[in-house]
Design an enzyme around this catalytic site. Structure first.
Site, PDB file in Angstrom:
ATOM      1  N   LYS A 185       0.829  -1.208   0.000  1.00  0.00           N
ATOM      2  CA  LYS A 185       0.000   0.000   0.000  1.00  0.00           C
ATOM      3  C   LYS A 185       0.874   1.273   0.000  1.00  0.00           C
ATOM      4  O   LYS A 185       2.077   1.216   0.255  1.00  0.00           O
ATOM      5  CB  LYS A 185      -0.936  -0.026   1.221  1.00  0.00           C
ATOM      6  CG  LYS A 185      -1.923  -1.209   1.185  1.00  0.00           C
ATOM      7  CD  LYS A 185      -3.180  -0.903   0.407  1.00  0.00           C
ATOM      8  CE  LYS A 185      -3.931  -2.029  -0.193  1.00  0.00           C
ATOM      9  NZ  LYS A 185      -4.601  -3.008   0.625  1.00  0.00           N
TER      10      LYS A 185
HETATM   11  C1  LIG Z   1      -5.652  -3.929   0.843  1.00  0.00           C
HETATM   12  C2  LIG Z   1      -7.117  -3.919   0.770  1.00  0.00           C
HETATM   13  C3  LIG Z   1      -7.920  -4.232   1.879  1.00  0.00           C
HETATM   14  C4  LIG Z   1      -7.383  -4.602   3.227  1.00  0.00           C
HETATM   15  O1  LIG Z   1      -6.406  -5.539   3.170  1.00  0.00           O
HETATM   16  P1  LIG Z   1      -5.566  -5.997   4.455  1.00  0.00           P
HETATM   17  O2  LIG Z   1      -4.548  -6.866   3.832  1.00  0.00           O
HETATM   18  O3  LIG Z   1      -6.514  -6.723   5.336  1.00  0.00           O
HETATM   19  O4  LIG Z   1      -5.008  -4.799   5.129  1.00  0.00           O
HETATM   20  C5  LIG Z   1      -9.291  -4.117   1.740  1.00  0.00           C
HETATM   21  N1  LIG Z   1      -9.855  -3.743   0.594  1.00  0.00           N
HETATM   22  C6  LIG Z   1      -9.131  -3.433  -0.495  1.00  0.00           C
HETATM   23  C7  LIG Z   1      -9.824  -2.973  -1.726  1.00  0.00           C
HETATM   24  C8  LIG Z   1      -7.736  -3.536  -0.447  1.00  0.00           C
HETATM   25  O5  LIG Z   1      -7.017  -3.243  -1.532  1.00  0.00           O
END
Ligand SMILES: *Cc1c(COP(=O)(O)O)cnc(C)c1O
Length: 375
Positions: A185
């Site tokens: 991210k």
């Molecule tokens: C990254 C992401 C999440 C959350 O992911 P985690 O790995 O649990 O932090 C939720 N929704 C979307 C669209 C994502 O890209």
């Protein structure tokens, strides 16, 4: 073959400051429920200008807590997007509800408001908006629909960190917004997330439910409600505090690389660069769309042979094996989502990517497109 080291899809930026703050936590002996979590949360409320930030162990955990707080349970439907990471619809399942998908807009890839309205039934209890690929969904239209039907809203802004809509940051539009901090991210804590909300009562509830339903007065081992262990540790928070200090640089790095790609892909035939619209994009992935005549999987194989990592991105949720097998979904239901999902390709994208690396990817991409035929 293009010479040079392999170029990965994503790469976190971790420096001395992250190491320094993690070390500080480790030496302090307070590894969880300590001051670094609060510092990380304060960093978010200041950055976003919202009243509360509740850090969680992942973005998925934040989504689950926010939906759980709405009282979603068996028989309840939540309208959301299938063009998303599986976590958004799974969070509805965790809460005991049923995700109902609305098809997306062919430009923004976000839920199309008229399709959302069509998906609402007498069993609908909430709308889970998703801001995909860093571009905010049509909040004005979606919130108007939610209000007209008396439905609460949760926003999955996990891919749209620091995003805003009509000049106001996500998390300040009257409903909770959730960020995720997995390693790919815009900002990472390795694993982690945060729920942003202006609602103090909701924030208090989330603080309790992320911590085993502990009582609001903080009394130790008094559990006033059912809860979860969705805490973010101080070790993870330390990485986050350091990342927040340089979030502007991290976002600028991604925007710089995106601009290089947009410029180089514009004249290529068979490819559509990413959509640029009236809202700012918080650049998360670089995933252009190929013409339907091009064999995307062949392009990916061909890029791989040239040392360039690429992935089909995103696979739609309703066609995942689990959703087909256990929830009865099948192809043909959400034509726009399915067409986008079959034709978008994630290329290497990270803040420290050099112009030379972008050039190498684009040269290999062009060759791969020729090889795959169809243009
Ligand atoms: C990254 C992401 C999440 C959350 O992911 P985690 O790995 O649990 O932090 C939720 N929704 C979307 C669209 C994502 O890209």
């Amino acid at each position: 073959m293009t010479a040079g080291a392999a170029i990965p899809l994503a790469k976190p930026v971790i420096g001395d400051r992250e190491i320094e703050l993690v070390t500080e936590v480790l030496r302090s002996g307070q590894l969880s429920l300590g001051p670094m979590v609060e510092r990380f949360e304060r960093g978010w409320t200041e950055r976003v200008g919202c009243r509360n930030a509740v850090a969680t162990s992942s973005g998925t955990a934040g989504l689950h807590l926010a939906l759980h707080a709405l009282g979603i349970g068996p028989g309840d439907e939540v309208v959301t997007s299938s063009f998303s990471f599986v976590a958004s619809a799974n969070a509805v399942l965790f809460a005991g509800g049923a995700p109902v998908f609305a098809d997306v807009d062919p430009d923004t890839f976000n839920m199309d408001p008229p399709r959302v309205e069509e998906a609402i039934t007498e069993r609908t209890r909430a709308i889970l908006i998703v801001d995909i690929f860093g571009y905010p969904a049509e909040l004005t239209a979606l919130l108007e629909i939610a209000e007209r039907h008396g439905l609460p809203v949760v926003e999955d802004a996990c891919q749209t960190i620091d995003g805003s809509y009509n000049g106001r940051k996500l998390g300040t539009h009257g409903h909770p917004a959730v960020y995720g901090f997995y390693a790919n991210k815009q900002l990472t804590t390795a694993e982690g997330g945060v729920v942003l909300t202006d609602d103090d009562d909701l924030a208090a509830l989330l603080r309790s439910t992320r911590n085993q339903g502990r009582s609001d007065d903080g009394a130790w081992l008094v559990h006033s409600r059912m809860g979860f262990n969705y805490r973010l540790s101080d070790v993870h928070s330390a990485i986050g505090v350091a990342q927040l200090e340089r979030l502007d640089d991290l976002l600028e790095g991604r925007a710089r690389v995106a601009a290089l790609y947009q410029h180089r892909l514009a004249p290529m035939s068979g490819v559509s660069p990413m959509f640029e619209g009236p809202q700012p994009r918080s650049w998360f992935v670089y995933a252009p769309r190929l013409d339907a005549s091009i064999d995307r999987d062949a392009v990916i194989v061909s890029l791989g042979a040239r040392g360039i990592q690429a992935k089909p991105y995103l696979p739609c949720i309703h066609l995942q094996p689990f959703y087909r097998l256990h929830l009865g979904h099948r192809a043909g239901t959400y034509p726009v989502t399915e067409a986008i999902s079959a034709s978008t390709i994630a290329l290497p994208f990270f803040p420290e990517m050099t112009e030379h690396q972008v050039d190498r990817v684009c040269a290999a991409f062009s060759e791969a497109l020729d090889e795959a035929g169809g243009r």
